[in-house]
Scaffold this active site. Structure first.
Site, PDB file in Angstrom:
ATOM      1  N   HIS A  13      69.336  24.467  47.305  1.00 18.08           N
ATOM      2  CA  HIS A  13      69.362  23.356  46.355  1.00 18.08           C
ATOM      3  C   HIS A  13      69.751  22.040  47.026  1.00 18.08           C
ATOM      4  O   HIS A  13      69.108  21.001  46.823  1.00 18.08           O
ATOM      5  CB  HIS A  13      70.334  23.687  45.225  1.00 18.08           C
ATOM      6  N   ASP A  21      76.936  19.242  46.815  1.00 12.23           N
ATOM      7  CA  ASP A  21      75.945  20.265  46.466  1.00 12.23           C
ATOM      8  C   ASP A  21      76.224  21.543  47.259  1.00 12.23           C
ATOM      9  O   ASP A  21      77.386  21.884  47.491  1.00 12.23           O
ATOM     10  CB  ASP A  21      74.532  19.716  46.748  1.00 12.23           C
ATOM     11  N   ASN A  78      69.811  20.704  31.502  1.00 16.49           N
ATOM     12  CA  ASN A  78      68.453  21.220  31.303  1.00 16.49           C
ATOM     13  C   ASN A  78      68.270  22.049  30.034  1.00 16.49           C
ATOM     14  O   ASN A  78      67.382  22.888  29.964  1.00 16.49           O
ATOM     15  CB  ASN A  78      68.064  22.096  32.501  1.00 16.49           C
ATOM     16  N   SER A 100      68.432  17.880  38.064  1.00 15.31           N
ATOM     17  CA  SER A 100      68.901  17.762  39.452  1.00 15.31           C
ATOM     18  C   SER A 100      67.931  16.942  40.277  1.00 15.31           C
ATOM     19  O   SER A 100      68.310  16.050  41.042  1.00 15.31           O
ATOM     20  CB  SER A 100      69.016  19.156  40.100  1.00 15.31           C
TER      21      SER A 100
END
Length: 388
Positions: A174, A141, A265, A328
């Site tokens: 994130h 990430d 998404n 996520s």
């Protein structure tokens, strides 16, 4: 074309290709050819300075480098394939950089909080059986905030793929958010994650704007395989298929690592992003507080399991907290549950984990009279099904 000639061709093809959007992944047929190329690189590095820009991808016997447009058409008997080094994106909605509008970051809660998604999947009920002890999770990430009070206990060594001389410090948020959902813990003020005694290894492959190349992801997978992690969390994706990325995922799978990835998404009925679309991966979709499929979540038969992904509250930069939505966030719930299962019975194989999650999940209700074929993860049932 022999390896020495190929190195000279490569140096010429890299000239004038400073635009990083022209990066390519060049895969070699076998270890012997890759090693021969590496030796030639070592011999000619001083005389051909652009060779320093080459990024080795040892796991899949490949390199990444910038090439002039059209240069990828080279033919050599020891080259398996040449493909574009594609850009890849994080799967969180409305979040593209570390700069948040004023007031969106939240201070520490006045007491310990178990976020709604973790309660919803019945993780607290499973903690008497397992809390994820000693299970190691590689989180590919944006890095993590090692100073966050809820994460200090669980963050272990990691790697910064973008600059290997620096630690994997999060400059986006994130990765810290994902880490909190998986393994945050506090005794007083803060939040508790799904597997509060799991060990996280941050792998910083994304920059502060949430962007990465496929080669950065492959480098992260390589580090996870060589470091012997149990689970890899990948909360990102792309639409295009990559042979190189599939080869890296397959290598992790054959090493016994459980790979979990978010589906995307766009709210599509069939288009699941890569790497979630690969069969070696546990593909994750998102649900709402009401236990329905989130309107933004990609859906389809390729998704193995769903998990909470709407307005998920978790850790953020500078000791703060933040709500994010996306597949996520759903993926980090699933990685946490798998950690609970592995702590109870180490050595479970990836396919066995996938089957257990599906078997003991709950059906998602579409209306009062009908159910979908989709299933939402149930931590307590999944952990209970695993015998010591």
């Amino acid at each position: 074309m022999n390896p020495s000639t190929f190195v000279s061709w490569l140096h010429e093809a890299m000239e004038g290709s400073e635009d990083t959007d022209k990066r390519h992944i060049i895969r070699f047929l076998n270890d012997r050819d890759y090693a021969a190329f590496a030796r030639q690189i070592g011999r000619q590095r001083k005389s051909l300075p652009r060779l320093h820009q080459i990024q080795p991808l040892r796991l899949i016997r490949a390199i990444s480098c910038t090439l002039r447009t059209g240069s990828e058409a080279v033919s050599a008997p020891f080259i398996r394939s040449i493909e574009p080094d594609t850009r890849i994106k994080l799967h969180a909605l409305g979040h593209a950089s570390s700069a948040l509008p004023s007031g969106e970051e939240k201070k520490s809660p006045v007491k310990a909080v178990i976020p709604w998604g973790i309660r919803h999947i019945r993780a607290p009920q499973a903690w008497s059986k397992s809390r994820g002890e000693r299970v190691r999770i590689g989180v590919i990430d944006t890095g993590a905030d090692y100073t966050h009070p809820d994460l200090r206990h669980c963050l272990s060594r990691g790697i910064n793929i973008l600059n290997r001389q620096l630690p994997p410090i999060d400059d986006n948020g994130h990765g810290t958010h994902i880490a909190g959902t998986i393994a945050a813990y506090t005794r007083h003020r803060g939040i508790i994650g799904v597997a509060p005694q799991a060990i996280l290894h941050p792998v910083k492959a994304f920059d502060q704007h949430g962007g990465a190349f496929v080669s950065d992801i492959i480098g992260g997978i390589d580090w996870c395989v060589s470091s012997g992690v149990d689970i890899i969390n990948m909360s990102f994706g792309m639409k295009t298929y990559s042979k190189a990325l599939e080869a890296a995922v397959l290598s992790a799978y054959r090493s016994g690592i459980i790979v979990v990835a978010s589906s995307g998404n766009e709210g599509n009925q069939a288009e699941v992003d890569y790497p979630a679309r690969l069969r070696q991966v546990i593909a994750v979709g998102a649900t709402t507080r009401k236990g329905r499929i989130a309107p933004f979540s990609n859906i389809g038969k390729q998704i193995n399991i769903y998990a909470p992904g709407e307005k998920v509250y978790s850790t953020w930069l500078r000791g703060k907290y933040h709500e994010l939505s996306g597949t996520s966030m759903a993926t980090s719930h699933v990685a946490g549950v798998i950690a609970l299962m592995l702590a109870r019975k180490p050595g479970l194989k990836p396919l066995r984990i996938k089957n257990l999650l599906r078997k003991h999940a709950r059906y998602i209700i579409k209306s009062r009279k009908t159910m979908t074929g989709a299933k939402e993860i149930h931590a307590f049932r999944s952990v209970s099904a695993v015998s010591k």
